[in-house]
Write a protein that holds these residues in place. Structure first.
Motif, PDB file in Angstrom:
ATOM      1  N   THR A  39       0.827  -1.208   0.000  1.00 15.32           N
ATOM      2  CA  THR A  39       0.000   0.000   0.000  1.00 15.32           C
ATOM      3  C   THR A  39       0.862   1.259   0.000  1.00 15.32           C
ATOM      4  O   THR A  39       1.815   1.373   0.767  1.00 15.32           O
ATOM      5  N   ILE A  40       0.504   2.220  -0.842  1.00 19.31           N
ATOM      6  CA  ILE A  40       1.178   3.509  -0.902  1.00 19.31           C
ATOM      7  C   ILE A  40       0.160   4.593  -0.538  1.00 19.31           C
ATOM      8  O   ILE A  40      -0.864   4.749  -1.211  1.00 19.31           O
ATOM      9  N   VAL A  41       0.437   5.302   0.539  1.00 20.27           N
ATOM     10  CA  VAL A  41      -0.397   6.418   0.970  1.00 20.27           C
ATOM     11  C   VAL A  41       0.414   7.691   0.779  1.00 20.27           C
ATOM     12  O   VAL A  41       1.480   7.849   1.365  1.00 20.27           O
ATOM     13  N   TYR A  70      -4.603  10.022  -1.609  1.00 18.75           N
ATOM     14  CA  TYR A  70      -3.830  11.226  -1.337  1.00 18.75           C
ATOM     15  C   TYR A  70      -4.499  11.957  -0.181  1.00 18.75           C
ATOM     16  O   TYR A  70      -5.717  12.201  -0.195  1.00 18.75           O
ATOM     17  N   ILE A  71      -3.703  12.314   0.828  1.00 17.17           N
ATOM     18  CA  ILE A  71      -4.206  13.013   2.013  1.00 17.17           C
ATOM     19  C   ILE A  71      -3.479  14.350   2.120  1.00 17.17           C
ATOM     20  O   ILE A  71      -2.248  14.382   2.203  1.00 17.17           O
ATOM     21  N   GLY A  72      -4.221  15.429   2.104  1.00 18.79           N
ATOM     22  CA  GLY A  72      -3.550  16.711   2.232  1.00 18.79           C
ATOM     23  C   GLY A  72      -4.505  17.878   2.174  1.00 18.79           C
ATOM     24  O   GLY A  72      -5.714  17.733   1.970  1.00 18.79           O
ATOM     25  N   THR A  73      -3.935  19.026   2.341  1.00 20.39           N
ATOM     26  CA  THR A  73      -4.666  20.275   2.275  1.00 20.39           C
ATOM     27  C   THR A  73      -5.121  20.554   0.847  1.00 20.39           C
ATOM     28  O   THR A  73      -4.404  20.248  -0.103  1.00 20.39           O
ATOM     29  N   ASP A  74      -6.294  21.135   0.711  1.00 19.55           N
ATOM     30  CA  ASP A  74      -6.677  21.710  -0.576  1.00 19.55           C
ATOM     31  C   ASP A  74      -5.943  23.045  -0.650  1.00 19.55           C
ATOM     32  O   ASP A  74      -6.367  24.044  -0.056  1.00 19.55           O
ATOM     33  N   ASN A  75      -4.822  23.037  -1.341  1.00 23.41           N
ATOM     34  CA  ASN A  75      -3.942  24.204  -1.319  1.00 23.41           C
ATOM     35  C   ASN A  75      -4.538  25.428  -1.994  1.00 23.41           C
ATOM     36  O   ASN A  75      -4.240  26.559  -1.606  1.00 23.41           O
ATOM     37  N   LYS A  76      -5.387  25.221  -2.973  1.00 17.90           N
ATOM     38  CA  LYS A  76      -6.059  26.368  -3.588  1.00 17.90           C
ATOM     39  C   LYS A  76      -7.007  27.018  -2.582  1.00 17.90           C
ATOM     40  O   LYS A  76      -7.099  28.244  -2.491  1.00 17.90           O
ATOM     41  N   ASN A 105      -9.095  10.618  -2.554  1.00 16.77           N
ATOM     42  CA  ASN A 105      -8.580  11.843  -1.942  1.00 16.77           C
ATOM     43  C   ASN A 105      -9.223  12.068  -0.584  1.00 16.77           C
ATOM     44  O   ASN A 105     -10.431  11.858  -0.423  1.00 16.77           O
ATOM     45  N   ILE A 106      -8.416  12.482   0.379  1.00 13.51           N
ATOM     46  CA  ILE A 106      -8.907  12.812   1.710  1.00 13.51           C
ATOM     47  C   ILE A 106      -8.396  14.210   2.044  1.00 13.51           C
ATOM     48  O   ILE A 106      -7.188  14.442   2.105  1.00 13.51           O
TER      49      ILE A 106
END
Length: 351
Positions: free
Chosen positions: A131-133, A154-160, A314-315
């Protein structure tokens, strides 16, 4: 494994007391010969997690490491964290991942420095069906496809959105038509570009962007860039920086120019030193994006897969604008989100 206490911890992402975080690394083994997925007391599978993140010279990634280790400790998951030497150590980071890829980890949580620097090192991980997160910095989709990599989520901030929150703040803080400047990270970086795009979309034609510069995510370079911009544009009324370190460099440049209080400075990250600067009247605001939560969600994503469930592609992790009005609250709850946050993985974790 699934006690009521653990449930509450997951739901609120209050995984471990901050005072204990310095002890967590000692509890994570990097040389274990245990199977790649062990059974918990309730019979559920437990992943063996390897995490590779950006440089710990930046407090943002220190908090991310704490989130990974804190969640792993609370949930009884084996986790090993390796970090790049600094924000520019693309080769060293890839070498660390290559070493881990040859070991018996079942889930890899990766926070690449660039969109492509870890792709080659991940190839054997993907080929083995592990598994690749992907967290925080997205892996380049074209490069991943060429290497036959399948990223579970993919887990991260919505940078826009983060840049947009900063832009909305600036348009309310300065008069219409004011001159503003932007200082981004490494030229061509996806994260920096997204934040800048969000900022520009939010300010629109309400202000005039007179100059953009890249400061490679570094405080001292941002100080120099901001100093040069103020000399070239003495009427500049606001700066947007794509991260807190650069924002704090701009604050110093503004102080050196004797313009504290006259120039608005807003950045992105929500690091503790930035929150303190907001409280003290240096930074005008920061868009907090909770790296602790990103690291925590990365480990929990591994747990979801180990339990045989499918992750969303996406999270989104939480963000919140922090101004002087709520800086004290944000500092008191750091590194946790200071606003209520519903963990998007709670239902998949059986809670």
């Amino acid at each position: 494994m699934h006690s009521n206490v653990a449930s509450r911890r997951r739901a609120a992402l209050l995984i471990a007391p901050v005072a204990t975080l310095g002890l967590l690394l000692a509890g994570c083994s990097g040389n274990s010969t245990a199977p790649s997925a062990a059974a918990g007391a309730d019979g559920s599978a437990k992943p063996k997690v390897a995490a590779v993140i950006k440089g710990l010279d930046n407090p943002f990634f220190q908090a991310m490491q704490n989130g990974i280790e804190g969640t792993a400790k609370a949930d009884g998951v084996s986790a090993t964290v390796q970090a790049a030497a600094d924000i520019g150590d693309t080769t060293g980071q890839a070498d660390k991942l290559t070493t881990l890829a040859g070991q018996d980890f079942s889930c890899f949580v990766v926070n690449p420095i660039s969109g492509t620097n870890l792709v080659q090192a991940l190839a054997p991980v993907g080929a083995a069906g592990k598994t690749i997160v992907n967290i925080d910095q997205p892996i380049d989709a074209t490069a991943a496809k060429a290497a036959n990599l399948k990223v579970a989520t993919y887990i991260g901030t919505d940078n826009k959105k983060a840049g947009g929150k900063a832009g909305d703040f600036v348009t309310k803080a300065v008069p219409a038509g004011s001159e503003v400047a932007i200082i981004g990270g490494i030229a061509g970086d996806v994260t920096s570009a997204a934040r800048i795009d969000g900022f520009k979309a939010a300010v629109g034609s309400k202000v005039k962007v007179v100059q953009e510069a890249a400061a490679d995510w570094k405080r001292e370079l941002a100080l120099t860039r901001a100093t040069d911009i103020m000399e070239a544009h003495p009427d500049v009324k606001a700066f947007f920086a794509a991260n807190d370190d650069m924002g704090l460099g701009i604050v110093k440049a503004v102080q050196n120019a004797g313009k504290t209080g006259d120039i608005t400075v807003v950045s992105v990250d929500g690091n503790k030193d930035a929150l303190q600067s907001v409280k003290d009247g240096g930074l005008s605001a920061t868009v907090a994006q909770y790296p602790y939560a990103v690291g925590s969600l990365g480990v929990q994503a591994c747990e979801v897969v180990a339990d045989g469930k499918t992750l969303p592609s996406n999270i989104e992790s939480p963000t919140a604008l922090v101004t002087k009005d709520d800086a004290d609250t944000a500092i008191s709850k750091f590194p946790q989100p200071f606003e209520e946050f519903d963990n998007p993985l709670t239902s998949l974790l059986g809670k």
